[in-house]
Scaffold this active site. Structure first.
Site, short mmCIF file in Angstrom:
data_model
loop_
_atom_site.label_atom_id
_atom_site.label_comp_id
_atom_site.label_asym_id
_atom_site.label_seq_id
_atom_site.Cartn_x
_atom_site.Cartn_y
_atom_site.Cartn_z
N ARG A 190 0.83 -1.21 0.00
CA ARG A 190 0.00 0.00 0.00
C ARG A 190 0.86 1.25 0.00
O ARG A 190 0.49 2.27 -0.59
CB ARG A 190 -0.98 0.01 1.18
CG ARG A 190 -2.02 1.12 1.08
CD ARG A 190 -3.10 0.99 2.12
NE ARG A 190 -4.13 0.04 1.77
CZ ARG A 190 -5.23 0.34 1.10
NH1 ARG A 190 -5.43 1.57 0.65
NH2 ARG A 190 -6.13 -0.58 0.85
N GLU B 26 -9.71 5.92 6.97
CA GLU B 26 -8.29 6.19 6.82
C GLU B 26 -7.93 7.45 6.03
O GLU B 26 -6.99 8.16 6.41
CB GLU B 26 -7.61 4.98 6.17
CG GLU B 26 -7.56 3.77 7.07
CD GLU B 26 -7.07 2.54 6.33
OE1 GLU B 26 -5.94 2.10 6.62
OE2 GLU B 26 -7.80 2.04 5.47
#
Length: 808
Positions: A316, A751
């Site tokens: 990520r 997030e």
């Protein structure tokens, strides 16, 4: 169809547990009534960062009053290895230890005090071995946790050769402790036939179930894991709750009595992993207008002593180096190294913030070199059609995936098309950053405030201000395709009350509140008629973690499908009871089935009659995110279902005498699609931003030369407090932003806002630059000490510059 005008969706809503939170009635694992005969378990960690276990002697501890047992690796009846990706973590250390705090023994006693006395009396001997404590040491030793991850496109060398500006450097981002209010806690209760019921503070009940079943050597159906609620998690209870739950289960099996394992704050911070520190090296080329031409990045994650989730976090990080900007030519290499520290783990953003930090430094330094507004240089690089360039002469040479190439194998695509391709070749359709950028700058009076700040800095020698800008593009989905699935179980009782079960866990973020609203909307009842149950593996099996910002996306769809099945099953009966109206004409509104002429049948009567007619009043719902996959070896694919966007404009004031700073104002505009519950989403944006500010400013982890964490409590580790919040804090959700293919057009929110905190770094650089000429050198976290060092460098540059000019 339900009546949207009476739906609880899109309305102001109070968190479903808010009253219990503020009155103290909310029960967490440590608040549950203690079962009769309950014992306590205390894990004992290694005092050395690397070593061989020479001796383990428990006789002195067992002789103490209240100490019931001491367990070592040999006492594990199943296998002694756990871990979410690779089973490389001994539950209890075997022949070697690899980090300070790695669990060596479990002391079981009548009380926590008895356990602590027993731990002090244990005789443990170690042969200390050389340890690897830094990324540099790990790279030199070739100490890696997983294969590297690589992405390539175009010709970076040629792009750098023709660039007007070339910038190279290194970026280090520190770790971050989760500092959840509730520390790790598990309660294991033994049952009949070697079964165990676990109350666990975990984001991932199934992960806990798997670990416990393997440690005990029993099938998973012998283990039930329930999650009453969590007092925060932020990723720290995604994989690392499993260890402490497994220890509790092991102790319960060994003693035949309930056992609770609860960690003090010091023990929690010492034994658990943090956000991964990253070290990165980059080389970037831009044209004279600040447009990115090429970028090389080596991204290195410090994973600690075991694999945990490091490969996925590294991935990520790689996926988010680009943030919201198109890079025509690139070469990204990602590595995860093994060091002798607590194994680092998931944290809100999951590597994304660390990847973005590299790109944001590149653009901030380029803006300083070129004398550009920090917001303008970012605007010029957004994904999507470029307003400044049109025509056939503006072509970029980008390799196209094989299935998109022409018969001649052409690899030239138009600028407009290319500017919608990420480094991993996922398209970015309809990038919302240009729209958010324009709206936010207008909302916050960007140009006027830039001028005001310049005037302030000109007359203020020791206080300087800066106005920073931070956009965010964040991919939504688990990057492991398998995890993008969820289940739900909805039960209707004959009195019309509803029981809602879903696979997501509640950690204060409001997931249960959203699921109540979705359930009420789909059934056409009120939220007061629904009870959302504690998440448990005997109600919804094989759950994914509540993580990756996917809790509402995945579980919301599963709840919707379960409710729709029941609703459509009872619709013909409702039509009959309303006098034979057409079934499709029946609406379910606010606790009643409603005929076209306004006649109502209460939901309770409908449920009772359905039961009497022997219609099933329960249904399971299931959802799997479609059309996502990624080939790590090729560095290509579609790992994300969609992208969330946002931006922040942040004004700071810096003291040139102390290095302290204040956030004077922050304006945030965030894209949550068509919000399910705006009040919940606004709270997530605010909280995520402040947590991101903490990561890049005050939260600093410090170890000594032996690998021992020195900042293991609130006296030495500073998280943001009320005084660290912006004096003026304006937060808004992007309007008219429905997202296709999601639950009621909404988007994830957990997030993405955290990365907006990186805008503070942008603002601090602006303020520090006002102290003198030259390029700003500012490290993260931007503590007062780091800021003061940067200010001193700027002022020293100002002092020597006139003499140098005179000499010339």
């Amino acid at each position: 169809m339900t009546d949207a005008t009476r739906s609880p969706l899109r309305q102001s809503a109070v968190h479903e547990s808010a009253h219990a939170h503020v009155t103290g009635a909310a029960r967490y694992v440590d608040d549950l009534p203690e079962p009769g005969g309950m014992l306590h378990g205390l894990p004992v960690g290694s005092p050395v960062a690397r070593g061989r276990v020479v001796a383990r002697r428990a006789e002195r501890a067992l002789a103490l009053p209240g100490v019931r047992a001491v367990l070592f690796a040999a006492d594990v009846p199943g296998h002694n290895r756990i871990g979410p990706i690779v089973h490389d973590e001994p539950l209890l250390a075997e022949d070697e230890v690899f980090a300070v705090g790695q669990t060596v023994a479990l002391v079981i006693g009548d009380s926590v005090a008895a356990c602590r006395a027993g731990a002090q009396a244990l005789e443990l001997e170690f042969e200390e071995l050389p340890a690897i404590l830094t990324v540099a040491e790990a790279l030199a030793a070739g100490s890696f946790l997983c294969p590297l991850h690589e992405m390539r496109r175009g010709d970076v060398a040629a792009a750098l050769a023709r660039a007007a500006v070339v910038i190279e450097g290194e970026v280090s981002t520190g770790g971050q402790d989760h500092f959840y209010l509730e520390t790790q806690a598990s309660l294991a209760i033994p049952g009949e036939d070697d079964t165990i019921h676990l109350e666990s503070s975990t984001q991932h009940p199934t992960e806990v179930q798997i670990a416990c079943s393997e440690v005990l050597g029993c099938p998973r159906n012998h283990i039930v894991v329930a999650v009453p609620r969590m007092g925060g998690a932020f990723g720290g209870k995604e994989s690392q709750a499993s260890q402490f739950a497994a220890l509790a289960a092991l102790a319960a099996r060994h003693t035949g009595r309930p056992v609770k394992v609860w960690l003090s704050r010091d023990l929690d911070m010492t034994m658990t992993g943090k956000r991964h520190p990253f070290w990165s090296r980059y080389r970037a080329g831009l044209d004279a207008r600040g447009r990115l031409l090429g970028l090389e990045v080596e991204l290195v994650a410090d994973g600690g002593w075991s694999v945990d989730l490091s490969p996925a976090i590294l991935d990520r990080g790689m996926f988010h180096i680009d943030n919201g900007y198109f890079v025509p030519n690139l070469h990204f290499v990602g590595k995860a190294v093994r060091t002798n520290k607590a194994s680092n783990t998931a944290f809100r953003g999951f590597g994304g913030p660390q990847g973005m930090a590299v790109m944001e430094e590149v653009l901030s330094r380029a803006a300083e070199r070129l004398g550009l507004d920090p917001a303008e240089i970012r605007r010029r690089n957004y994904y999507g059609d470029c307003p400044d360039e049109h025509g056939p002469e503006n072509m970029v040479h980008v390799p196209v995936p094989d299935d998109e190439q022409t018969s001649a194998g052409a690899s030239v695509i138009s600028l407009v098309r290319a500017r919608c391709l990420t480094p991993y070749y996922q398209e970015v359709p309809h990038c919302r950053l240009p729209r958010i950028h324009a709206e936010l700058l207008q909302r916050c009076d960007w140009d006027a405030r830039r001028a005001e700040i310049a005037e302030f800095n000109a007359r203020s020698p020791w206080q300087k201000r800066g106005l920073g800008f931070m956009p965010v593009k964040f991919g939504i989905s688990f990057t492991n395709t398998m995890l993008n699935q969820a289940g739900a179980l909805v039960l209707i009782y004959a009195d019309g009350s509803v029981q809602l079960n879903h696979g997501g866990t509640e950690m204060g973020q409001g997931l249960h509140t959203k699921m109540l609203a979705v359930c009420a909307h789909e059934l056409g009842v009120t939220t007061a008629q629904i009870r959302c149950m504690a998440t448990a593996t005997d109600k919804v099996p094989n759950t994914s973690a509540t993580a990756a910002s996917s809790g509402s996306d995945l579980n919301g769809m599963a709840v919707q499908r379960a409710c729709a099945e029941i609703r459509e099953r009872v619709r013909p009966l409702a039509a009959e009871l309303l006098g034979g109206v057409a079934p499709e004409a029946v609406q379910f509104v606010a606790g009643a089935a409603v005929a076209p002429d306004g006649r109502k049948l209460p939901w309770s009567e409908l449920a009772k009659t359905a039961w009497m007619r022997r219609l099933s009043l329960s249904a399971a719902g299931y959802y799997a995110t479609p059309n996502i996959a990624y080939d790590r070896s090729a560095g290509r694919g579609k790992p994300f279902h969609y992208f969330a966007y946002g931006a922040a404009a942040i004004e700071v004031e810096v003291s040139g005498l102390t290095g302290e700073h204040r956030i004077l104002r922050a304006d945030l505009l965030h894209d949550v699609g068509s919000s399910l519950l705006p009040t919940i989403d606004l709270g997530q944006v605010e909280g995520g931003f402040i947590q991101g500010v903490g990561w890049v400013t005050g939260e600093e982890l410090v170890w000594d030369a032996k690998g021992r964490l020195l900042t293991h409590g609130p006296s030495t580790y500073k998280i943001p407090a009320v005084g660290d919040c912006p004096t003026v804090f304006n937060v808004a959700l992007l309007e008219h932003a429905e997202q296709d293919g999601t639950i009621h057009g909404s988007k994830a929110v957990g997030e993405p806002p955290l990365m907006l905190g990186l805008g503070v770094v942008s603002a601090l650089r602006q303020a520090i630059a006002a102290f003198g000429p030259g390029e700003v050198a500012l490290q993260i976290p931007c503590t007062p000490e780091a800021i003061l060092r940067a200010v001193v460098r700027q002022r020293e540059g100002a002092a020597v510059a006139p003499a140098a000019d005179a000499a010339e």
